[in-house]
Design a protein around this motif. Structure first.
Motif, mmCIF file in Angstrom:
data_model
loop_
_atom_site.group_PDB
_atom_site.id
_atom_site.type_symbol
_atom_site.label_atom_id
_atom_site.label_comp_id
_atom_site.label_asym_id
_atom_site.label_seq_id
_atom_site.Cartn_x
_atom_site.Cartn_y
_atom_site.Cartn_z
ATOM 1 N N VAL A 1 -0.655 3.573 20.938
ATOM 2 C CA VAL A 1 -1.930 4.276 21.034
ATOM 3 C C VAL A 1 -2.905 3.505 20.162
ATOM 4 O O VAL A 1 -2.667 3.295 18.975
ATOM 5 C CB VAL A 1 -1.821 5.735 20.564
ATOM 6 N N MET A 2 -4.007 3.056 20.756
ATOM 7 C CA MET A 2 -4.965 2.188 20.079
ATOM 8 C C MET A 2 -6.287 2.905 19.851
ATOM 9 O O MET A 2 -6.740 3.686 20.695
ATOM 10 C CB MET A 2 -5.220 0.935 20.919
ATOM 11 N N GLU A 3 -6.913 2.605 18.704
ATOM 12 C CA GLU A 3 -8.252 3.102 18.387
ATOM 13 C C GLU A 3 -9.094 1.919 17.936
ATOM 14 O O GLU A 3 -8.796 1.298 16.919
ATOM 15 C CB GLU A 3 -8.179 4.160 17.287
ATOM 16 N N VAL A 4 -10.141 1.627 18.707
ATOM 17 C CA VAL A 4 -11.003 0.477 18.442
ATOM 18 C C VAL A 4 -12.412 0.984 18.155
ATOM 19 O O VAL A 4 -13.016 1.669 18.992
ATOM 20 C CB VAL A 4 -11.024 -0.491 19.640
ATOM 21 N N LEU A 5 -12.939 0.651 16.989
ATOM 22 C CA LEU A 5 -14.295 1.067 16.640
ATOM 23 C C LEU A 5 -15.319 0.267 17.456
ATOM 24 O O LEU A 5 -15.018 -0.837 17.936
ATOM 25 C CB LEU A 5 -14.544 0.852 15.151
ATOM 26 N N PRO A 6 -16.526 0.811 17.629
ATOM 27 C CA PRO A 6 -17.572 0.046 18.330
ATOM 28 C C PRO A 6 -17.758 -1.334 17.693
ATOM 29 O O PRO A 6 -17.896 -1.460 16.479
ATOM 30 C CB PRO A 6 -18.808 0.924 18.147
ATOM 31 N N GLY A 7 -17.726 -2.362 18.517
ATOM 32 C CA GLY A 7 -17.839 -3.734 18.038
ATOM 33 C C GLY A 7 -16.516 -4.372 17.690
ATOM 34 O O GLY A 7 -16.431 -5.591 17.527
ATOM 35 N N GLY A 8 -15.464 -3.553 17.555
ATOM 36 C CA GLY A 8 -14.134 -4.094 17.252
ATOM 37 C C GLY A 8 -13.423 -4.548 18.508
ATOM 38 O O GLY A 8 -13.949 -4.468 19.621
ATOM 39 N N GLY A 9 -12.202 -5.028 18.328
ATOM 40 C CA GLY A 9 -11.413 -5.478 19.460
ATOM 41 C C GLY A 9 -10.663 -6.756 19.143
ATOM 42 O O GLY A 9 -10.312 -7.008 17.985
ATOM 43 N N SER A 10 -10.452 -7.583 20.165
ATOM 44 C CA SER A 10 -9.660 -8.791 19.964
ATOM 45 C C SER A 10 -9.999 -9.852 21.000
ATOM 46 O O SER A 10 -10.211 -9.554 22.181
ATOM 47 C CB SER A 10 -8.162 -8.461 20.058
ATOM 48 N N GLN A 11 -10.039 -11.094 20.533
ATOM 49 C CA GLN A 11 -10.142 -12.257 21.419
ATOM 50 C C GLN A 11 -8.764 -12.786 21.804
ATOM 51 O O GLN A 11 -8.635 -13.613 22.691
ATOM 52 C CB GLN A 11 -10.935 -13.369 20.726
ATOM 53 N N LYS A 12 -7.729 -12.272 21.151
ATOM 54 C CA LYS A 12 -6.360 -12.704 21.420
ATOM 55 C C LYS A 12 -5.437 -11.494 21.237
ATOM 56 O O LYS A 12 -4.657 -11.424 20.295
ATOM 57 C CB LYS A 12 -5.967 -13.847 20.473
ATOM 58 N N PRO A 13 -5.515 -10.523 22.152
ATOM 59 C CA PRO A 13 -4.795 -9.268 21.943
ATOM 60 C C PRO A 13 -3.284 -9.370 22.090
ATOM 61 O O PRO A 13 -2.552 -8.668 21.384
ATOM 62 C CB PRO A 13 -5.386 -8.340 22.995
ATOM 63 N N GLU A 14 -2.796 -10.200 22.998
ATOM 64 C CA GLU A 14 -1.357 -10.251 23.292
ATOM 65 C C GLU A 14 -0.720 -11.510 22.722
ATOM 66 O O GLU A 14 -1.055 -12.615 23.126
ATOM 67 C CB GLU A 14 -1.131 -10.197 24.810
ATOM 68 N N PRO A 15 0.235 -11.368 21.784
ATOM 69 C CA PRO A 15 0.847 -12.542 21.174
ATOM 70 C C PRO A 15 1.997 -13.151 21.976
ATOM 71 O O PRO A 15 2.439 -14.253 21.671
ATOM 72 C CB PRO A 15 1.373 -11.996 19.843
ATOM 73 N N ASP A 16 2.491 -12.444 23.003
ATOM 74 C CA ASP A 16 3.679 -12.880 23.738
ATOM 75 C C ASP A 16 3.282 -13.212 25.173
ATOM 76 O O ASP A 16 2.900 -12.333 25.945
ATOM 77 C CB ASP A 16 4.738 -11.769 23.719
ATOM 78 N N GLY A 17 3.372 -14.476 25.544
ATOM 79 C CA GLY A 17 2.972 -14.910 26.878
ATOM 80 C C GLY A 17 3.817 -14.328 27.994
ATOM 81 O O GLY A 17 3.424 -14.390 29.163
#
Length: 273
Positions: free
Chosen positions: A72-88
């Motif tokens: 369960v994820m909670e991302v604040l406005p402006g937050g997030g990820s440019q590389k969310p998944e570490p496992d190809g």
């Protein structure tokens, strides 16, 4: 309290005057994680994510449930990820329960809001960003994709619950129905993330016992769920985690609908160790 379509009141900490007793349990066949124990103290911050916290509510465990992890994820406005998944090797299934965010995939921006679903194939690059004025909250299921020689890889999916009709179980007058984001007959996919809906008083009228592993997060309403030998009362915000062959059934308690987000592994041969 307002009856929400998708439960999203994550976090906080029980008061000092509350009792310690809880329906939280972990057995060899199933686990129940009630909403009140998904507190601030069990969150994680993840590498390459900003202004984000995660509740990890399932993970592969030898001898229990071995196919998937659910966050369960909670991302604040402006937050997030440019590389969310570490496992190809990992594919992603995402279901939004509150707020707004965008997912960029294959050069396209996809707007996501409460009720939006995304499937992102393994090996695909994607990014995610919270937008709007409130945190974006979503479920994220990660599973290593089971490649089949000679079978085309599955395409990405971006859709919303409102774009799908309920598929009723036979002879239930629509009282037990499923929202299917992925075509169950499409063998390219090795997992599903559905919404199961019961009208008040509806039941699973037999003890399901099958090879599929499950994560069941209650989005709305309440029910009494049979898990192996036990009856457990569950409500919006509770999570049930089932290993293969755990017997299961339920009665929807009312007064409103009972709905849950359901993960299951499908469409592949079992591995012969």
């Amino acid at each position: 309290m307002e009856n929400k379509r998708y439960y999203s009141d994550f976090g906080g900490l029980p008061g000092q005057t509350e009792l310690l007793s809880s329906k939280a349990t972990f057995t060899t066949a199933y686990a129940v994680i009630p909403k009140r124990v998904m507190s601030d103290i069990v969150t994680s911050v993840l590498p390459h994510w900003t202004d984000t916290r995660a509740w990890i509510i399932s993970r592969p465990m030898t001898g229990f449930s071995e196919t998937f992890a659910q966050y369960v994820m909670e991302v604040l406005p402006g937050g997030g990820s440019q590389k969310p998944e570490p496992d190809g090797r990992a594919q992603a299934a995402i279901f939004v329960v509150d707020g707004e965010m965008t997912i960029e995939h294959d050069g396209q921006q996809h707007a996501m809001r409460a009720g939006s679903f995304a499937y992102i194939p393994a090996g695909h690059a994607w990014t995610i960003k919270g937008i709007g004025s409130v945190p974006a909250k979503f479920h994220w299921v990660r599973k290593v994709f089971d490649v089949v020689e000679g079978l085309e890889l599955p395409p990405a999916i971006f859709t919303h619950e409102d774009e799908h009709e309920l598929s009723a179980m036979p002879e239930t007058d629509g009282k037990w129905a499923t929202t299917r984001f992925i075509d169950p007959a499409d063998a390219r996919y090795d997992m599903h993330l559905n919404i199961v809906t019961f009208e008040p008083g509806a039941t699973i009228p037999f003890m399901e016992t099958h090879v599929m592993e499950h994560g069941l997060f209650v989005l709305e309403g309440k029910a009494v769920y049979r898990l192996n030998n036990d009856w457990v009362e569950v409500e919006a915000g509770d999570f049930m985690w089932l290993r293969a062959f755990c017997p299961q059934a339920c009665y929807a308690g009312g007064p409103g609908r009972f709905r849950y987000l359901l993960y299951k592994d499908v469409n592949r041969h079992v591995k012969l160790w």
